[in-house]
Enzyme design. Structure first.
Site, mmCIF file in Angstrom:
data_model
loop_
_atom_site.group_PDB
_atom_site.id
_atom_site.type_symbol
_atom_site.label_atom_id
_atom_site.label_comp_id
_atom_site.label_asym_id
_atom_site.label_seq_id
_atom_site.Cartn_x
_atom_site.Cartn_y
_atom_site.Cartn_z
ATOM 1 N N GLU A 204 0.839 -1.210 0.000
ATOM 2 C CA GLU A 204 0.000 0.000 0.000
ATOM 3 C C GLU A 204 0.873 1.259 0.000
ATOM 4 O O GLU A 204 0.568 2.241 -0.671
ATOM 5 C CB GLU A 204 -0.932 0.021 1.219
ATOM 6 C CG GLU A 204 -1.955 -1.106 1.287
ATOM 7 C CD GLU A 204 -3.023 -1.025 0.201
ATOM 8 O OE1 GLU A 204 -2.985 -0.110 -0.616
ATOM 9 O OE2 GLU A 204 -3.885 -1.923 0.178
ATOM 10 N N ARG A 208 0.735 3.746 -3.269
ATOM 11 C CA ARG A 208 0.057 5.037 -3.034
ATOM 12 C C ARG A 208 1.059 6.148 -2.762
ATOM 13 O O ARG A 208 1.018 7.202 -3.395
ATOM 14 C CB ARG A 208 -0.918 4.937 -1.859
ATOM 15 C CG ARG A 208 -2.009 3.899 -2.073
ATOM 16 C CD ARG A 208 -3.051 3.947 -0.975
ATOM 17 N NE ARG A 208 -3.766 2.677 -0.889
ATOM 18 C CZ ARG A 208 -5.047 2.551 -0.591
ATOM 19 N NH1 ARG A 208 -5.773 3.610 -0.326
ATOM 20 N NH2 ARG A 208 -5.605 1.364 -0.516
ATOM 21 N N ASP A 354 -5.043 -9.800 -8.288
ATOM 22 C CA ASP A 354 -5.209 -8.876 -9.418
ATOM 23 C C ASP A 354 -3.942 -8.291 -10.033
ATOM 24 O O ASP A 354 -3.586 -8.577 -11.190
ATOM 25 C CB ASP A 354 -6.180 -7.741 -9.031
ATOM 26 C CG ASP A 354 -5.873 -7.095 -7.667
ATOM 27 O OD1 ASP A 354 -4.868 -7.453 -7.047
ATOM 28 O OD2 ASP A 354 -6.661 -6.219 -7.246
ATOM 29 N N GLU A 523 -11.646 0.570 -10.729
ATOM 30 C CA GLU A 523 -11.244 -0.365 -11.796
ATOM 31 C C GLU A 523 -12.068 -0.247 -13.072
ATOM 32 O O GLU A 523 -11.517 -0.313 -14.181
ATOM 33 C CB GLU A 523 -11.275 -1.819 -11.280
ATOM 34 C CG GLU A 523 -10.189 -2.135 -10.268
ATOM 35 C CD GLU A 523 -10.452 -1.574 -8.876
ATOM 36 O OE1 GLU A 523 -11.627 -1.223 -8.583
ATOM 37 O OE2 GLU A 523 -9.498 -1.476 -8.075
HETATM 38 C C1 DMJ Z 1 -6.090 0.468 -5.212
HETATM 39 O O1 DMJ Z 1 -5.350 0.652 -4.081
HETATM 40 C C2 DMJ Z 1 -5.291 -0.178 -6.302
HETATM 41 O O2 DMJ Z 1 -5.921 0.018 -7.520
HETATM 42 C C3 DMJ Z 1 -5.075 -1.640 -6.060
HETATM 43 O O3 DMJ Z 1 -4.406 -2.257 -7.124
HETATM 44 C C4 DMJ Z 1 -6.380 -2.335 -5.864
HETATM 45 N N1 DMJ Z 1 -7.205 -1.700 -4.896
HETATM 46 C C5 DMJ Z 1 -7.337 -0.262 -4.881
HETATM 47 C C6 DMJ Z 1 -8.498 0.300 -5.651
HETATM 48 O O4 DMJ Z 1 -9.607 -0.445 -5.695
#
Ligand code: DMJ
Length: 628
Positions: A204, A208, A354, A523
């Site tokens: 995270e 971010r 994902d 997404e």
């Molecule tokens: C974000 O922090 C990123 O896109 C991550 O890859 C997946 N989850 C969240 C958004 O949904």
């Protein structure tokens, strides 16, 4: 609204005519007094004919029929009052009914003029500034805003995550005040926070915070390449790149402990920033997506800092994953940093899986100079994985054949689960990017660059994007749930139980009570942005506009900011009191770029990290000079 305006203008038109007649009657009254036919009777007759005129010439309901805008019209349930026009007028000649894709291609009304898109883009910028104002007023310096209780919360370790996640969005939008406020806070506070704060999650914090800092560094001209390719006007306010790089290095040096403290190439999941120590999650496992979604950021940092250690540690993860056994390119969602092996058999492209697949492609794209040499294996891993997705996970619903990606919770020999997280909706964008490598489909076709497999993947991307938007359009709020189940032959997984709009897909999409929340996730709009850039099909913008309007209607909080929802199927939806950082970092950025008229941040020159922070595609000097 349109019909109201139409009626009013007709009344106005009629009134002005009546005034002229009255005026002439007043001035020439004797001329018009014939027998018993007085002025009063004449006026009554005029009024009656006026009303009759209005009745017979009522405006159409709107410019665009509901069904063209994706709103399903259930004609069976609509009972219309008998209308005198029915007897007087011939039924209108309707155009032939086309499938939805063709409707969008052929309907000129839906191909909005550039100025319309520019004004919609402006609305997204206003939404971003509104979200920021809520955060700034009640939560400045906290990770996230709680918009209902008017305070902040530190769920991400206390590094002011919303500020860093928002900075490059503000630069891209030309939201100069936000750029000033965010960069001032970063310059004055972030180094100190990094040195004092405790536990953060490696993934995270990388996607971010580090990703946000590096993207803002690039856009602000730090690597002297930003202004060339980004398309962002030079007049927009930028941040101080030197300071951003300094903070990035300090943060990354501490995060590197997660790699170097691990006995294998797989990093530990958490870092204690102030202690410069790292440790595994309580169960000892890392998420596969988390361990494999760090390389865009660390590799770029090595490039701009000149220190290879960041790239080296991060790339070890992918090199190691290359050697692990997989199921047709697909991987379980947990990995053990002690053994370096995958753990369990649960395979999915939703949470914890994902962005493994996303970064296989994007890391390969980012390092253009190594695509045909040292990084070729990444594109091969991506290609194999997408074949595995098509073979093992893609199915169609009954009755309406929506294409979706399910899960294998017990591996390839276990039962297929028709469950799809909203998170999977990143995949249409990734598939489209993988097919054309960021150029338009038209250009790729003209230059004979698409293989049959690319075309197949692009088609799958378009089909999945449709399913993702139907996850929005099927609910009464027009917003998607966190998770949907799909009705497949022989397996219904429950059924619709209220809260749906009248929609063609109510029997195809099943939303269970515990899955009905919406976290303002990006997404789907991310994929709409990429698909619009690549296919140039206007329907993706229209879909994005509908989603944006639903966010505006149901998640905007009066006192500032936007809120996650508890249940997208109930009206009005109950709010969750949280504005996630990615609403500003990703969702609004992708919507803004979707409505952009000028190819800002072109996809063959930029790669967006998984938190939507654009980083430049890195080319050798030779490659750069060839493309000019
Ligand atoms: C974000 O922090 C990123 O896109 C991550 O890859 C997946 N989850 C969240 C958004 O949904």
């Amino acid at each position: 609204m349109v019909s109201l305006v139409g009626i009013l203008s007709k009344v106005f038109f009629l009134n002005s005519h009546m005034q002229i007649v009255l005026q002439s009657l007043a001035t020439n009254s004797s001329k018009y007094r014939c027998g018993k036919f007085t002025v009063g009777k004449f006026l009554s007759l005029l009024m009656v004919s006026g009303l009759l005129y209005l009745f017979l010439h009522k405006s159409p309901e709107g410019l665009v029929p509901d069904e063209l805008l994706g709103k399903e019209v259930n004609n069976n349930n609509v009972r219309r009052a008998p209308n005198i026009r029915t007897f007087w007028r011939k039924p209108p000649r309707l155009p032939p009914r086309l499938p939805p894709n063709e409707i969008y291609k052929n309907n000129s009304l839906l191909q909005q003029s550039p100025s319309e898109w520019t004004s919609r883009q402006k609305k997204v910028k206003e939404a971003f500034e509104y979200a920021w104002s809520g955060y700034r007023n009640y939560a400045m310096g906290y990770d996230e805003l709680m918009p209902l209780s008017h305070r902040g919360t530190d769920g991400l370790g206390g590094l002011g995550a919303t500020i860093v996640d928002s900075l490059d969005t503000a630069i891209i939008m030309g939201a100069d005040d936000v750029v000033s406020e965010a960069s001032r806070w970063i310059e004055e506070n972030l180094m100190k926070r990094i040195s004092e704060k405790g536990q953060v999650n490696l993934f995270e914090t990388t996607i971010r915070v580090l990703g946000g800092l590096l993207s803002a560094y690039h856009l602000s001209g730090g690597d002297h390449a930003g202004s060339v390719d980004s398309g962002i006007p030079a007049s927009y306010k930028m941040a101080n790149p030197e300071r951003l790089l300094e903070v990035s290095k300090d943060l990354a040096d501490r995060l590197l402990l997660a790699f170097t403290s691990s006995p294998t190439a797989i990093p530990l999941s958490d870092v204690i920033l102030r202690d410069r120590t790292a440790h595994a999650a309580p169960d000892g496992l890392s998420s596969t997506s988390e361990a494999s979604t760090l390389q865009l950021e660390f590799s770029y940092l090595s490039r701009v800092s000149g220190d290879p250690k960041y790239d080296r540690e991060a790339m070890k993860v992918l090199e190691h994953m290359r050697t692990l056994p997989k199921v047709e390119g697909l991987v379980p969602i947990y990995i053990n940093p002690s053994s370096g092996q995958f753990s369990g058999e649960n395979i999915r492209l939703g949470s914890r899986g994902d962005s493994y697949y996303e970064y296989l492609l994007k890391v390969w794209i980012q390092q253009e100079e190594n695509r045909d040499s040292s990084l070729k294996y990444l594109f091969e891993m991506y290609t194999e994985a997408m074949r595995g997705v098509k073979h093992l996970l893609v199915r169609k619903t009954v009755p309406n054949e929506l294409v979706f990606v399910g899960e294998l919770p017990f591996g390839r020999n276990g039962d297929f689960s028709p469950k799809m997280d909203h998170l999977v909706c990143f995949l249409p964008g990734t598939l489209a990017l993988g097919a054309t490598k960021g150029i338009t489909k038209k250009k790729a076709l003209e230059n004979n660059l698409l293989t049959d497999e690319d075309i197949e993947n692009l088609q799958l991307a378009e089909d999945l994007a449709k399913t993702c938007v139907e996850m929005y359009f099927v609910t009464s709020t027009g917003l998607a749930p966190e998770i949907a189940y799909f009705h497949i032959e022989g397996n219904q997984e429950g059924g619709p139980d209220g809260g749906y709009k009248s929609n063609k897909y109510v029997n195809d999409i099943i939303i269970k009570p515990l899955d009905r929340h919406n976290l303002l996730r990006p997404e789907t709009v991310e994929s709409l942005f990429v698909l619009h850039r690549i296919t140039e099909d206007p329907k993706y913008r229209e879909w994005g506009w509908q989603i944006f309007q639903a966010f505006e209607k149901h998640t905007k909080v009066d006192s500032g900011g936007y809120s996650s929802l508890d249940d997208v199927t109930s009206l009005p939806p109950h709010r969750r009191d949280k504005m996630e950082t990615f609403f500003l970092g990703e969702t609004l950025k992708y919507l803004y770029l979707l409505f952009d008229e000028s190819n800002t941040l072109p996809l063959d020159k930029y790669v967006f990290n998984t938190e939507a922070h654009p980083l430049p595609v890195m080319r050798s000097v030779e490659q750069a000079s060839h493309s000019v």
